[in-house]
Design an enzyme around this catalytic site. Structure first.
Site, PDB file in Angstrom:
ATOM      1  CB  SER A   1      -0.960  -0.038   1.189  1.00 18.99           C
ATOM      2  OG  SER A   1      -1.965   0.949   1.069  1.00 18.99           O
TER       3      SER A   1
ATOM      4  CD  GLU B   1      -2.437  -2.327  -4.234  1.00 18.44           C
ATOM      5  OE1 GLU B   1      -3.631  -2.468  -3.845  1.00 18.44           O
ATOM      6  OE2 GLU B   1      -1.636  -1.562  -3.666  1.00 18.44           O
TER       7      GLU B   1
ATOM      8  CG  HIS C   1      -5.386  -2.710  -0.323  1.00 19.05           C
ATOM      9  ND1 HIS C   1      -4.576  -2.174  -1.312  1.00 19.05           N
ATOM     10  CD2 HIS C   1      -5.184  -1.951   0.777  1.00 19.05           C
ATOM     11  CE1 HIS C   1      -3.911  -1.136  -0.819  1.00 19.05           C
ATOM     12  NE2 HIS C   1      -4.263  -0.976   0.448  1.00 19.05           N
TER      13      HIS C   1
END
Length: 308
Positions: free
Chosen positions: A115, A213, A275
């Site tokens: 992330s 992503e 995620h």
């Protein structure tokens, strides 16, 4: 990213010391305790750096404190891996505060996180020439959940981190464009990659497989960020595209196909990296293979002594 192979740090053995840092958002102490126990049960000696539970609004303490913990952990000769507690926001704020020459002089080791940690993956590749691990973190839902870690994600993380194991290929859901691609992996979280455009840490996809992503982004925002990467040349020369998880991003697949299919490279989607659950692990900067016959991404490992 430098146009050369990155150094792939040696993987872990039971008993190795790892240090947990918090370069981004504030950390839930209960969830961190659960995640730390998971890492301990893998046979690791887990040290939590002193400022990890600090809090300053949406950050895990001051920029100086977060940078100090990260640098001290990286430069500690007894630490074999630096593990980020969670993502959130804040890693980009540290990039100008780190003493890169001092960190370059330290023994290369594993950096694990995902992330917001995309910023560190890009910076460590650019400044240190070191490959790093994009995967679940101890204060995240995957490892710190009260019901215990998600088994598939934990097994893949263990196989990615430990020398005695080899991670299985990660299988996606759909082939967007057929073909075969092999090369070092780059990319990560789309929002962070877009934020790094125009900085010394901007992604350069030339000769790389690109993983993308994100979470909680509307399709028009995904379109805008992909357009930014395309217009700045960050995706020029990509060998292949791996589309990871797009949790709470609405009907985003048509946007991804519309913006990325014209690159004319092999592309697979629905790969559980990023995620959500499960969340598998990928080595950023290490060689990888896209095989569209099996709709899979495989990370390869080579002897660190010959990785450059």
């Amino acid at each position: 990213m430098k146009d050369r192979r990155l150094w792939v740090p040696g993987r872990l053995h039971r008993g190795d010391r790892v240090a947990v840092v918090a370069p981004s958002g504030p950390v839930d102490p209960v969830r961190l305790a659960r995640g730390r126990q998971v890492l301990t049960e893998l046979g690791l000696d887990v040290v939590v750096m002193p400022r990890v539970l600090n809090r300053r609004g949406y950050l895990a303490g001051s920029d100086a404190g977060r940078a100090a913990d990260l640098q001290e952990a990286w430069c500690d000769p007894d630490v074999r891996a630096v593990i980020c507690a969670r993502g959130g926001y804040g890693a980009t704020r540290l990039l100008d505060l780190l003493d890169w020459p001092a960190m370059a002089a330290a023994r290369p080791k594993i950096l694990l996180g995902s992330s917001d940690i995309t910023a560190l993956h890009q910076a460590f590749a650019t400044r240190l020439g070191v490959a790093s691990c994009f995967g679940p973190m101890p204060a995240s839902a995957i490892l710190g959940d009260p019901g215990g870690p998600e088994e598939g994600s934990l097994a893949h993380l263990r196989a990615s981190l430990f020398e005695s194991e080899m991670p299985d290929p990660v299988t996606g859901e759909v082939v967007i464009a057929p073909g075969h691609a092999e090369g070092p992996l780059t990319g990560g979280n789309l929002a962070l990659l877009a934020a790094l455009c125009g900085t010394p840490y901007a992604m350069r996809a030339q000769g790389h497989i690109v993983l993308l992503e994100d979470v909680g982004e509307e399709p028009y925002r995904v379109d805008r960020m992909l357009t930014q990467l395309l217009q700045t040349g960050c995706l020029t020369g990509a060998l292949g595209i791996v589309l990871g998880s797009w949790v709470d991003c609405g009907e985003v697949m048509p946007v991804l196909v519309d913006r990325l299919a014209p690159l004319g490279v092999p592309m697979i989607a629905g790969v559980p990296i990023g995620h959500g659950t499960p969340q598998y692990t990928a080595w950023m900067g290490a060689d990888a293979v896209i095989d569209t016959e099996s709709c899979s991404l495989t990370c390869l490992f080579r002897d660190p002594a010959t990785a450059l």
